[in-house]
Design a protein around this motif. Structure first.
Motif, short mmCIF file in Angstrom:
data_model
loop_
_atom_site.label_atom_id
_atom_site.label_comp_id
_atom_site.label_asym_id
_atom_site.label_seq_id
_atom_site.Cartn_x
_atom_site.Cartn_y
_atom_site.Cartn_z
N HIS A 131 40.12 51.12 40.33
CA HIS A 131 41.45 51.21 39.80
C HIS A 131 42.06 49.91 39.72
CE1 HIS A 131 41.89 55.67 39.17
NE2 HIS A 131 40.91 55.56 40.28
N ALA A 132 41.75 49.06 40.84
CA ALA A 132 42.60 48.00 40.86
C ALA A 132 42.35 46.91 40.02
CB ALA A 132 42.35 47.38 42.24
N PHE A 133 41.03 46.83 39.68
CA PHE A 133 40.16 45.79 38.84
C PHE A 133 40.13 46.01 37.38
CE2 PHE A 133 37.89 44.66 42.96
CZ PHE A 133 38.93 44.06 43.67
N GLU A 179 31.52 47.01 44.50
CA GLU A 179 30.78 46.39 43.37
C GLU A 179 30.93 47.21 42.19
OE1 GLU A 179 27.46 43.96 42.20
OE2 GLU A 179 28.76 43.96 43.78
N LEU A 180 31.01 48.40 42.31
CA LEU A 180 31.18 49.32 40.83
C LEU A 180 32.82 48.51 40.66
CD1 LEU A 180 30.08 51.28 39.04
CD2 LEU A 180 31.03 53.21 40.34
N GLY A 185 35.79 46.09 36.01
CA GLY A 185 36.65 44.97 35.66
C GLY A 185 35.85 44.07 34.79
N LYS A 186 34.52 43.60 35.02
CA LYS A 186 33.96 43.05 34.09
C LYS A 186 33.77 43.36 32.59
CE LYS A 186 29.56 40.32 33.87
NZ LYS A 186 28.74 40.82 32.60
N ARG A 195 38.47 51.81 25.47
CA ARG A 195 39.77 52.70 26.00
C ARG A 195 39.14 53.41 27.20
NH1 ARG A 195 42.62 56.83 22.26
NH2 ARG A 195 40.51 57.25 21.44
N GLY A 196 37.95 53.40 27.61
CA GLY A 196 37.31 53.74 28.88
C GLY A 196 35.95 53.68 28.97
N CYS A 197 35.16 54.41 29.93
CA CYS A 197 33.84 54.01 30.16
C CYS A 197 33.15 55.31 31.02
CB CYS A 197 33.80 52.87 31.21
SG CYS A 197 32.13 52.25 31.54
#
Length: 699
Positions: A131-133, A179-180, A185-186, A195-197
């Motif tokens: 969530h942070a990245f 790592e995930l 973030g990348k 808009r998502g993944c």
């Protein structure tokens, strides 16, 4: 596609008027509860939500960005404001400089408390970096069956592209963690318009610049997946039906025969609670041609197999020739084979620092033509484990209808199940209560002593079946217990203890609800008062029927269950001081109570070799809350002692040696003692709870 989604779409429940006056954290809570209210969006305890909010730093007063994210172990559907962790975004970003690579990933969890904002005690979850990245203000991570069906397909990347285009990206399987989070973030930076993944074998991430946008994106993407499965699904689900389900009552009859036997066989180290599910989704799966091969592949989503184990046990049963005795005869070998298989899985996959092997018994038991039984350490967990496996069924249905379903690789599954961080969480759990995993049935459960006893047993971790002939009082008592302790731990059954068929039906019904029986509190009662010359045969027989025959019938049924389970049992009779000390004008009552006490002695002799304990509590003069003290009995006892009704309680108190009144809770405490392991070396005993009455001394 998931059977319960056919022809249905998720409804957009967002209410602008309601959300308008909320703060950003309040809108996060509102969004979370909306998403968690529909199991098609995420299962209980699954998924998480977050918002990045500008807050005033309590130290320097500066405005700082703070990540509000669902804390460890919470549930988005029922979360409250105190269920969110709060962390400084600047400090979370700084953790990237401390990261030493995937082989040191677990140490990053130890840094999260150092990022805490405003001394928030809620522990941050392993998903916090994800969530942070993500460089958006609002992020949702959900586990929708329709999306996981895509994520668990052999060609999940191609399907994601086909269904969503560039709108939703895809990342390969990676265990949740730092790592995930870096990967996600990348992806966001390289795909700023996405808009998502979809995370392979895991779930869905979506985001937005506002809480409403994030919520509506989540709903839209799930609905798009549901619609796509409706059009793309091929052929009959799970290869079509191999067998036909039994009728509903027959299914329950099979379950109630199997559940106590399975429970007894898997409860040697820790008592288990059961849950039976014969919903349409379950029946479609357990009756299908592909039941065995799909079940053997195991579940895919980590949230699923953490609660269901990597795979279920399929019970050998033919609904076309329903020979339950044959199935029961084969259970010991089937259970032993499962345990051996689980031990082999542990040995193949363990690492040098892996925790010791945990309980090797199955959680999920699938019965062709009948349904699914789940067992866990408490009723809520057993029910939720079943719900998770229904999610897994829906995933397998969707994936196999458009592609090939793929379970999580065995080593990956093991590394999550025996993750050291997961083990640390388990070790932090509080010690189980004295009666955890125990099932009690209380006759006369709607009355003062019965209800007080139910409260006491549930407080110590037991599940309770209230049995009574008074349906109105029974429902009131059930409602009180459910409101205080949760609906999972209490059931209510109409039971006339003088009816052999009623007793058999009632006990059978309770077996399906919880899976077995450990404690019988035989408390059903009445009271009568009449001089011998005025005692009618009907009055005499009523006392004998309820207080002696009734106690015999419920004890006989309990003994049968105890002997099936082969893990002992516990019977507590609620008798009376009058069973030891005669009273004037109550010959029928006193005689029946004396017979009841002697029945307990006989049963203690019969049950000891099987670990079945039988003890007695003798109350005296429990006026408050007791149904037997309403009506004629109270008046007649007052007449027998030649006093006013209003003076009766004081009379009983003053005649006691301790000069104390006796209340239902006092009796319940003695029952709890005898029902618990605190009295593990006592059987055939009597505890008087009468504030001291020399006439009724047992020795």
């Amino acid at each position: 596609m998931p059977i319960e989604s056919r022809g249905a779409r998720l409804e957009n429940l967002w209410d602008d008027a309601r959300a308008a006056g909320m703060s950003e954290p309040e809108r996060l809570l509102y969004r979370s509860n909306l998403l968690g209210s529909d199991k098609r969006v995420t299962n209980y305890g699954g998924g998480n939500t977050s918002a990045k909010v500008m807050e005033k730093d309590p130290l320097g007063g500066a405005s700082v960005e703070v990540l509000w994210v669902k804390g460890s172990g919470g549930d988005v559907g029922t979360i409250k404001m105190d269920g969110f962790s709060t962390l400084y975004m600047e400090k979370l970003e700084a953790l990237k400089g401390l990261y030493r690579g995937v082989e040191h990933e677990d140490e990053m969890v130890g840094y999260l408390p150092h990022c805490t904002f405003n001394l928030n005690a809620r522990a941050a979850s392993i998903d916090t970096p994800l969530h942070a990245f993500v460089p958006r203000k609002h992020v949702d991570h959900m586990h929708p069956d329709a999306i996981i069906a895509i994520a668990a397909s052999k060609n999940s990347r191609e399907l994601t592209k086909q269904i969503f285009g560039d709108d939703i990206g895809w990342l390969p399987w990676k265990r949740p963690g730092f790592e995930l989070g870096l990967w996600l973030g990348k992806f966001c930076k390289e795909n700023p318009d996405a808009r998502g993944c979809v995370l392979e074998s895991h779930g869905l991430f979506t985001w937005g610049d506002t809480a409403k946008e994030s919520y509506e994106t989540t709903i839209e993407i799930i609905n798009k997946a549901i619609a796509w499965f409706e059009d793309a699904g091929k052929g009959a689900a799970f290869g079509g039906a191999r067998v036909q389900p039994l009728a509903a009552e027959q299914r329950r009859a099979v379950a109630r025969k199997l559940m106590p036997i399975i429970r007894g066989a898997i409860s040697a180290e820790e008592r288990k609670l059961g849950h039976f599910d014969d919903s349409a989704a379950v029946l479609e799966f357990v009756c299908s041609n592909e039941l065995e091969p799909l079940a053997a592949l195991g579940t895919s989503c980590p949230d699923h197999f953490l609660r269901t184990k990597i795979r279920p046990l399929v019970i050998d049963f033919d609904p076309a020739n329903p020979d339950v005795d044959k199935t029961i005869a084969g259970l010991p070998q089937a259970l032993a084979d499962y345990r051996a298989g689980y031990a082999a899985y542990y040995e193949r996959c363990k690492h040098s620092d892996s925790p010791a092997m945990r309980d090797p018994n199955a959680v999920v038991y699938l019965i062709p033509g009948v349904g699914m039984i789940t067992f866990a350490k408490d009723k809520a967990t057993a029910r939720i484990s079943g719900e998770f496996y229904v999610n897994a069924i829906n995933v397998m249905r969707g994936a196999s209808s458009v592609s090939t379903y793929v379970g999580l690789p065995e080593q990956e599954a093991f590394d999550i199940e025996y993750w050291l961080l997961e083990e640390a969480k388990l070790q932090r759990m509080p010690k189980p209560k004295m009666l955890a995993g125990k099932i009690a049935l209380v006759t006369g459960g709607a009355g003062g002593i019965g209800k007080a006893t139910a409260h006491r047993l549930v407080q110590e971790g037991a599940c309770v079946v209230l049995a009574d002939i008074d349906d109105g009082a029974l429902e009131t008592a059930r409602g009180e217990l459910a409101a205080r302790y949760g609906a999972d731990v209490v059931r209510a059954i109409h039971l006339n203890v003088t009816s052999e068929s009623d007793v058999q039906t009632g006990f059978a019904s309770s077996l399906v609800e919880f899976g077995g029986l450990d404690i019988l509190v035989s408390n059903a009662g009445l009271a009568s008062s009449a001089p011998i010359e005025d005692t009618t045969l009907d009055l005499w027989n009523r006392n004998i029927d309820i207080l002696t025959t009734g106690y015999f019938l419920v004890s006989r049924e309990a003994f049968r269950i105890f002997r099936q389970q082969k893990i002992g049992g516990n019977v507590v009779f609620v008798a009376s001081k009058n069973g030891l000390a005669a009273s004037p004008g109550a010959s029928a009552y006193c005689t029946a109570k004396a017979a009841e006490i002697h029945l307990a002695r006989c049963l203690a002799l019969e049950g000891a070799s099987a670990g079945i304990r039988v003890n007695v509590v003798n109350p005296d003069a429990v006026l408050r809350g007791s149904k037997i003290w309403t009506g004629e009995w109270k008046e007649r006892r007052a007449a027998a002692y030649k006093m006013d009704v209003d003076d009766l309680e004081a009379h009983y108190r003053e005649r006691s040696m301790l000069k104390l009144s006796v209340y239902p809770e006092d009796i319940a405490e003695a029952i709890y003692f005898l029902a618990s392991d605190m009295s593990a070396k006592s059987t055939g005993n009597i505890i008087n709870v009468d504030a001291g009455n020399a006439q009724s001394f047992t020795r």
